[in-house]
Design an enzyme around this catalytic site. Structure first.
Site, PDB file in Angstrom:
ATOM      1  N   ASN A  34       0.817  -1.474  -0.103  1.00 18.45           N
ATOM      2  CA  ASN A  34      -0.069   0.541  -0.033  1.00 18.45           C
ATOM      3  C   ASN A  34       0.960   1.102  -0.389  1.00 18.45           C
ATOM      4  OD1 ASN A  34      -3.194   0.746  -0.024  1.00 18.45           O
ATOM      5  ND2 ASN A  34      -2.119   2.403   1.537  1.00 18.45           N
ATOM      6  N   SER A 130     -17.785  -7.926  -8.071  1.00 21.29           N
ATOM      7  CA  SER A 130     -19.391  -7.003  -8.034  1.00 21.29           C
ATOM      8  C   SER A 130     -18.943  -7.598  -6.406  1.00 21.29           C
ATOM      9  CB  SER A 130     -20.365  -6.712  -9.189  1.00 21.29           C
ATOM     10  OG  SER A 130     -21.454  -6.518  -7.943  1.00 21.29           O
ATOM     11  N   LYS A 184     -18.725  -5.031 -16.496  1.00 23.89           N
ATOM     12  CA  LYS A 184     -18.709  -4.228 -15.431  1.00 23.89           C
ATOM     13  C   LYS A 184     -19.645  -3.515 -14.737  1.00 23.89           C
ATOM     14  CE  LYS A 184     -18.919  -4.149 -10.241  1.00 23.89           C
ATOM     15  NZ  LYS A 184     -19.253  -2.908  -9.610  1.00 23.89           N
ATOM     16  N   HIS A 187     -23.450  -4.190 -15.071  1.00 25.56           N
ATOM     17  CA  HIS A 187     -24.203  -4.828 -14.172  1.00 25.56           C
ATOM     18  C   HIS A 187     -24.381  -3.404 -13.627  1.00 25.56           C
ATOM     19  CE1 HIS A 187     -23.240  -5.114 -10.077  1.00 25.56           C
ATOM     20  NE2 HIS A 187     -23.403  -6.768 -10.272  1.00 25.56           N
ATOM     21  N   ASN A 188     -23.518  -2.534 -13.335  1.00 24.64           N
ATOM     22  CA  ASN A 188     -23.874  -1.624 -12.385  1.00 24.64           C
ATOM     23  C   ASN A 188     -25.094  -0.819 -12.855  1.00 24.64           C
ATOM     24  OD1 ASN A 188     -21.237  -2.384 -11.146  1.00 24.64           O
ATOM     25  ND2 ASN A 188     -21.260  -0.200 -10.827  1.00 24.64           N
ATOM     26  N   GLU A 191     -27.845  -2.781 -11.739  1.00 21.99           N
ATOM     27  CA  GLU A 191     -27.775  -2.505 -10.571  1.00 21.99           C
ATOM     28  C   GLU A 191     -28.458  -1.046 -10.379  1.00 21.99           C
ATOM     29  OE1 GLU A 191     -24.495  -3.220  -8.376  1.00 21.99           O
ATOM     30  OE2 GLU A 191     -24.722  -0.889  -7.299  1.00 21.99           O
ATOM     31  N   ARG A 448     -38.750  15.137 -40.727  1.00 20.52           N
ATOM     32  CA  ARG A 448     -37.056  15.577 -41.094  1.00 20.52           C
ATOM     33  C   ARG A 448     -37.365  15.862 -42.057  1.00 20.52           C
ATOM     34  NH1 ARG A 448     -34.190  11.509 -39.886  1.00 20.52           N
ATOM     35  NH2 ARG A 448     -31.985  12.449 -40.238  1.00 20.52           N
TER      36      ARG A 448
END
Ligand code: 6PG
Length: 478
Positions: A34, A130, A184, A187-188, A191, A448
């Site tokens: 770290n 996750s 991911k 996925h969010n 969610e 249009r």
């Protein structure tokens, strides 16, 4: 420094710390590092008995303590911090080493990083993780992308520590470069939609029944025993029955009603706009968070805008609760269907070859959107891997069909009684739009062409046409 660690983790905030502990608990020797060594020391002091850790203060010692080909997981804040750690690591790495980014990185950044490291003979894996801090410790759903050959040595370790459903790891190689972080991200996005739909169901029950938070929590508890069984329904039942210690009030009633977001939902919607995929439920959920935080507009609206909502009379409480449940399930299925459409569109656009059935399979456990019906989604893609629309799968078409009348009643009642249900309503509109025989888009094409000569196609013959609106209105082939 002898190289005896099978995997390394740098970045020991909660997610990184718990992932390191998960590796150690599964018998791997884990090098840990770290930026501030104090965090490394506290991991060893607090959880050193979890397994075999090799702490290092310097980046050089950390890298040197990992056996070749090195596998190093970066668990720091997405963005510049991740680039900084990568740049610190590169001088110490050797050809074939694997750098894994386990943060919520934006997939274009992952594509850039993968290309940069591959030019240096290094592997870069963008890995979606996750399940929050509990998942990181006890078994997340893991979505690694990047070079497939790196999965040969990395995959077994990740599958070891992932959640398991029916003995199957909730982890698989997703696809090259940014594919893992993309999945991911979606996925969010799902969610966000799932959470918004649950919140709207709670609001409908609150306004429709005048029910207390605890009483609504009991309803969610019942729902969690059926088709809606899922992590988010389970925690909702818990949260709604939680009492604020300080005031003795229902906890949810003392929480400020302004939802925040770190950015993954926003990225999902931005990408869907780029790809032209209508993820209406996910978009409405993301905008609903923005609306909740639009304090000046909300104050002005409360002061100036009439509601004129009816007084909600519900004769049959149980029937209403069942209607909300059916509408919630149908709306959730639309959100998941839209998310999987986005994955298919991106896979084609970016050449990823993503297997949607495999994604549904690894989302069955460990992740925030884990749910019983993900088994059904997995089965749907096993029946037809090229399924053009998830809700058109026979199983789901039947489920939605059975709930359709309830869905329409709930959306109508919400509108008549002034309860905002952007995700419920947009999901129903998407359902009616995607199944419509003929859409008013024909009029838009004509408009249009009228003001911009943008041309149109016809239903009765091939070709592209323009009408001379300001002239004799003859039609020409464009
Ligand atoms: C997960 C979660 C997680 C997410 C947080 C905050 O899969 O474990 O999705 O990755 O970042 O829940 O998300 P928001 O702040 O965007 O709501």
């Amino acid at each position: 420094m002898s190289a005896r660690a099978q995997i390394g983790v740098t970045g020991l905030a909660v997610m990184g710390r718990n992932l390191a502990r998960n590796f150690a608990r599964h018998g791997y020797t884990v090098a840990v590092h770290n930026r501030s060594y104090a965090k490394t020391e506290s991991l060893i002091a607090d959880h050193g008995t979890d397994g075999d850790f090799v702490p290092s203060e310097s980046t050089a010692d950390f890298v040197a303590s990992i056996e070749r080909p090195r596998k190093i997981v970066i668990m720091v804040k997405a963005g510049a911090a991740t680039d900084a750690v990568i740049d610190e690591l590169i001088p110490h790495l050797e050809e074939g080493d694997v750098v894994i980014d386990g943060g919520n990185a934006h997939f274009p950044d992952t594509i850039r990083r993968e290309h940069k490291l591959s030019e240096l003979g290094l592997h870069f894996v963008g890995m979606g993780v996750s399940g929050g801090e509990e998942g990181a410790l006890n078994g997340p759903s893991i979505m690694p992308g990047g070079p497939k050959e790196s999965y040969t040595t990395l995959g077994p370790i990740l599958e070891d520590i992932s959640a398991k459903v029916d003995g199957t790891p909730c982890c698989t190689w997703v696809g090259p470069d940014g594919a893992g972080h993309f999945v991911k991200m979606v996925h969010n996005g799902i969610e966000y939609a799932d959470m918004q739909l649950i919140a709207e169901a709670y609001d409908l029950l609150k306004h429709g029944l005048g029910e207390s938070a605890a009483g609504i929590g009991k309803i969610f508890e019942q729902w969690n025993k059926g088709d809606l069984e899922s992590f988010l329904i389970e925690i909702t039942a818990d949260v709604l029955q939680h009492v604020d210690a300080e005031t003795g009030k229902a906890f949810v009633d003392v929480v400020l009603d302004q939802a925040e977001q770190k950015g993954t939902g926003r990225w999902t919607v931005q990408n869907a706009l780029d790809l032209g995929v209508p993820i209406t439920g996910i978009a409405e959920a993301t905008f609903a968070r923005a609306l909740s935080g639009s304090v000046p507009q909300r104050e002005a609206a409360r002061a100036a805008l009439p509601g004129d909502a009816g007084t909600w009379q519900i004769e049959d409480r149980d029937a209403f609760v069942e209607d909300v449940r059916l509408a919630l399930y149908a709306s959730k299925l639309v959100a998941y269907s839209q998310g999987f459409d986005q994955i298919a569109a991106a896979s084609a656009e970016y050449g990823w070859g993503i297997d949607r059935g495999a994604m549904a399979r690894i989302w069955r456990g460990g992740c925030i959107i884990r749910a019983k019906f993900l088994n059904r989604i997995t089965e749907a893609y096993e029946r037809d891997e090229n399924l053009p629309l998830l809700i058109a799968d026979p199983y789901f078409a039947d489920v939605v069909g059975k709930g359709l009348a309830a869905w329409r009643r709930i959306v109508a009642q919400a509108a008549l009684n002034g309860v905002p249900t952007p995700a419920f309503a947009s999901s129903l509109s998407y359902y009616d739009g995607v199944r419509a025989e003929r859409l008013p888009a024909a009029l838009i094409q004509a408009q249009r062409d009228f003001f911009g000569a943008h041309t149109y196609r016809r239903v009765d013959r091939e070709g592209t046409f323009h009408t001379e609106w300001s002239g004799d209105r003859s039609e020409t082939t464009a």
